[in-house]
Design a protein around this motif. Structure first.
Motif, PDB file in Angstrom:
ATOM      1  N   UNK A   1       0.803  -1.206   0.000  1.00  0.00           N
ATOM      2  CA  UNK A   1       0.000   0.000   0.000  1.00  0.00           C
ATOM      3  C   UNK A   1       0.840   1.261   0.000  1.00  0.00           C
ATOM      4  N   UNK A   2       1.988   1.239   0.707  1.00  0.00           N
ATOM      5  CA  UNK A   2       2.898   2.388   0.751  1.00  0.00           C
ATOM      6  C   UNK A   2       4.235   2.056   0.097  1.00  0.00           C
ATOM      7  N   UNK A   3       4.918   0.986   0.562  1.00  0.00           N
ATOM      8  CA  UNK A   3       6.278   0.731   0.081  1.00  0.00           C
ATOM      9  C   UNK A   3       6.608  -0.749   0.071  1.00  0.00           C
ATOM     10  N   UNK A   4       7.590  -1.099  -0.775  1.00  0.00           N
ATOM     11  CA  UNK A   4       8.190  -2.432  -0.801  1.00  0.00           C
ATOM     12  C   UNK A   4       9.706  -2.287  -0.682  1.00  0.00           C
ATOM     13  N   UNK A   5      10.305  -3.059   0.221  1.00  0.00           N
ATOM     14  CA  UNK A   5      11.755  -3.019   0.419  1.00  0.00           C
ATOM     15  C   UNK A   5      12.292  -4.442   0.346  1.00  0.00           C
ATOM     16  N   UNK A   6      13.298  -4.661  -0.519  1.00  0.00           N
ATOM     17  CA  UNK A   6      13.882  -5.984  -0.693  1.00  0.00           C
ATOM     18  C   UNK A   6      15.391  -5.906  -0.487  1.00  0.00           C
ATOM     19  N   UNK A   7      15.914  -6.837   0.336  1.00  0.00           N
ATOM     20  CA  UNK A   7      17.331  -6.831   0.673  1.00  0.00           C
ATOM     21  C   UNK A   7      18.221  -7.258  -0.495  1.00  0.00           C
ATOM     22  N   UNK A   8      17.762  -8.275  -1.237  1.00  0.00           N
ATOM     23  CA  UNK A   8      18.614  -8.846  -2.273  1.00  0.00           C
ATOM     24  C   UNK A   8      17.939  -8.760  -3.639  1.00  0.00           C
ATOM     25  N   UNK A   9      17.799  -9.860  -4.341  1.00  0.00           N
ATOM     26  CA  UNK A   9      17.341  -9.828  -5.727  1.00  0.00           C
ATOM     27  C   UNK A   9      15.824  -9.866  -5.838  1.00  0.00           C
ATOM     28  N   UNK A  10      15.306  -9.142  -6.847  1.00  0.00           N
ATOM     29  CA  UNK A  10      13.875  -9.155  -7.132  1.00  0.00           C
ATOM     30  C   UNK A  10      13.653  -9.635  -8.557  1.00  0.00           C
ATOM     31  N   UNK A  11      12.805 -10.665  -8.706  1.00  0.00           N
ATOM     32  CA  UNK A  11      12.414 -11.179 -10.023  1.00  0.00           C
ATOM     33  C   UNK A  11      10.898 -11.206 -10.095  1.00  0.00           C
ATOM     34  N   UNK A  12      10.367 -10.455 -11.065  1.00  0.00           N
ATOM     35  CA  UNK A  12       8.918 -10.429 -11.204  1.00  0.00           C
ATOM     36  C   UNK A  12       8.387  -9.010 -11.255  1.00  0.00           C
ATOM     37  N   UNK A  13       7.339  -8.751 -10.452  1.00  0.00           N
ATOM     38  CA  UNK A  13       6.650  -7.463 -10.491  1.00  0.00           C
ATOM     39  C   UNK A  13       6.517  -6.905  -9.089  1.00  0.00           C
ATOM     40  N   UNK A  14       6.865  -5.616  -8.938  1.00  0.00           N
ATOM     41  CA  UNK A  14       6.650  -4.877  -7.704  1.00  0.00           C
ATOM     42  C   UNK A  14       5.688  -3.737  -7.971  1.00  0.00           C
ATOM     43  N   UNK A  15       4.720  -3.541  -7.086  1.00  0.00           N
ATOM     44  CA  UNK A  15       3.809  -2.411  -7.208  1.00  0.00           C
ATOM     45  C   UNK A  15       3.591  -1.814  -5.825  1.00  0.00           C
ATOM     46  N   UNK A  16       3.771  -0.493  -5.721  1.00  0.00           N
ATOM     47  CA  UNK A  16       3.622   0.179  -4.434  1.00  0.00           C
ATOM     48  C   UNK A  16       2.926   1.518  -4.618  1.00  0.00           C
ATOM     49  N   UNK A  17       2.196   1.929  -3.585  1.00  0.00           N
ATOM     50  CA  UNK A  17       1.521   3.211  -3.645  1.00  0.00           C
ATOM     51  C   UNK A  17       2.473   4.381  -3.643  1.00  0.00           C
ATOM     52  N   UNK A  18       3.619   4.249  -2.934  1.00  0.00           N
ATOM     53  CA  UNK A  18       4.586   5.346  -2.853  1.00  0.00           C
ATOM     54  C   UNK A  18       5.960   4.945  -3.364  1.00  0.00           C
ATOM     55  N   UNK A  19       6.592   3.893  -2.807  1.00  0.00           N
ATOM     56  CA  UNK A  19       7.993   3.653  -3.139  1.00  0.00           C
ATOM     57  C   UNK A  19       8.343   2.178  -3.231  1.00  0.00           C
ATOM     58  N   UNK A  20       9.299   1.870  -4.127  1.00  0.00           N
ATOM     59  CA  UNK A  20       9.955   0.569  -4.210  1.00  0.00           C
ATOM     60  C   UNK A  20      11.456   0.761  -4.013  1.00  0.00           C
ATOM     61  N   UNK A  21      12.049  -0.075  -3.156  1.00  0.00           N
ATOM     62  CA  UNK A  21      13.492  -0.024  -2.905  1.00  0.00           C
ATOM     63  C   UNK A  21      14.041  -1.436  -2.958  1.00  0.00           C
ATOM     64  N   UNK A  22      15.060  -1.653  -3.808  1.00  0.00           N
ATOM     65  CA  UNK A  22      15.694  -2.964  -3.936  1.00  0.00           C
ATOM     66  C   UNK A  22      17.204  -2.791  -3.846  1.00  0.00           C
ATOM     67  N   UNK A  23      17.835  -3.568  -2.966  1.00  0.00           N
ATOM     68  CA  UNK A  23      19.280  -3.463  -2.786  1.00  0.00           C
ATOM     69  C   UNK A  23      20.059  -4.331  -3.762  1.00  0.00           C
ATOM     70  N   UNK A  24      19.451  -5.398  -4.275  1.00  0.00           N
ATOM     71  CA  UNK A  24      20.103  -6.273  -5.240  1.00  0.00           C
ATOM     72  C   UNK A  24      19.624  -6.004  -6.651  1.00  0.00           C
ATOM     73  N   UNK A  25      19.904  -6.954  -7.549  1.00  0.00           N
ATOM     74  CA  UNK A  25      19.480  -6.816  -8.943  1.00  0.00           C
ATOM     75  C   UNK A  25      17.962  -6.930  -9.075  1.00  0.00           C
ATOM     76  N   UNK A  26      17.430  -6.299 -10.119  1.00  0.00           N
ATOM     77  CA  UNK A  26      16.011  -6.377 -10.438  1.00  0.00           C
ATOM     78  C   UNK A  26      15.855  -6.973 -11.826  1.00  0.00           C
ATOM     79  N   UNK A  27      15.046  -8.031 -11.922  1.00  0.00           N
ATOM     80  CA  UNK A  27      14.698  -8.650 -13.197  1.00  0.00           C
ATOM     81  C   UNK A  27      13.182  -8.593 -13.325  1.00  0.00           C
ATOM     82  N   UNK A  28      12.687  -7.562 -14.029  1.00  0.00           N
ATOM     83  CA  UNK A  28      11.239  -7.468 -14.176  1.00  0.00           C
ATOM     84  C   UNK A  28      10.760  -6.029 -14.195  1.00  0.00           C
TER      85      UNK A  28
END
Length: 227
Positions: free
Chosen positions: A34-61
């Motif tokens: 609803x507000x934010x998504x935070x991921x420590x390492x890798x993200x594969x797929x789809x992220x959706x957030x009302x305000x912010x997305x933060x990923x510390x590792x690689x993003x595939x998607x």
């Protein structure tokens, strides 16, 4: 409140749904916050957030946010936000925002911003903005803006601006409503309503005032031509 319960930061999720914010080790699927998504390492797929997305590792998607996206490693896909995207690694894909995009390394694809695009490495593809594009490395492709384009490195392709273009070297075309400036060699064309300036011209200058230190192979068309 969300699907991670009391093990936030320890799981790699296939699906994550969070009322306010999600915090996880990784993603291999889809995540919604609803507000934010935070991921420590890798993200594969789809992220959706009302305000912010933060990923510390690689993003595939794909990443979608209402305001802000910040990735600290490489992106293979797209960052899309309502206001601003920041990327600290390389991107193969694109950054799309309502206001601004910043890539601290190389862009292989496109940056499209309502106001500003900044790339600090090599751009292979296009920068498209309503006001200003800036690239600190080489551009192979196009810079297109409503006001101005700047490239600290060579441009192999085109700069198109409503007001002003500036590059260190051109192999292609500069087209603007007011002025074009090239610090070194121009292989191709400079076309402006008022002023074109280059050091070595191997091609065409077309404008009211054309300035070149040397015309090696080419010509100038204008009211005032200075060589």
């Amino acid at each position: 409140v969300g699907t991670n319960s009391f093990v936030k930061g320890l799981r790699v999720n296939n699906a994550s749904f969070n009322v306010l914010a999600g915090y996880s080790k990784g993603l291999n699927g889809a995540e919604f916050g609803g507000i934010a998504n935070i991921i420590q390492k890798e993200a594969r797929g789809v992220q959706a957030a009302g305000i912010a997305n933060v990923v510390l590792g690689d993003v595939h998607g794909m990443q979608f946010s209402g305001v802000y996206t910040n990735d600290f490693s490489d992106v293979y896909g797209f960052q899309m936000s309502g206001v601003h995207n920041t990327l600290h690694g390389d991107i193969r894909g694109g950054q799309i925002s309502g206001v601004s995009n910043i890539a601290h390394k190389n862009v292989n694809g496109a940056q499209a911003g309502g106001v500003l695009n900044v790339a600090k490495g090599k751009v292979v593809g296009a920068q498209i903005s309503g006001v200003l594009n800036m690239n600190y490395g080489e551009t192979s492709g196009a810079q297109i803006s409503g006001a101005a384009n700047f490239s600290k490195g060579p441009v192999r392709g085109m700069q198109l601006a409503g007001v002003y273009n500036e590059a260190s070297e051109i192999n292609g075309m500069q087209l603007s409503g007011l002025a074009n400036l090239n610090e070194n060699e121009t292989k191709g064309a400079q076309i402006a309503a008022i002023l074109n300036k280059t050091t070595v011209l191997k091609g065409l200058q077309f404008g009211l005032v054309n300035i070149a230190d040397t015309v090696s192979s080419g010509f100038q068309i204008g009211l005032i031509n200075i060589v």
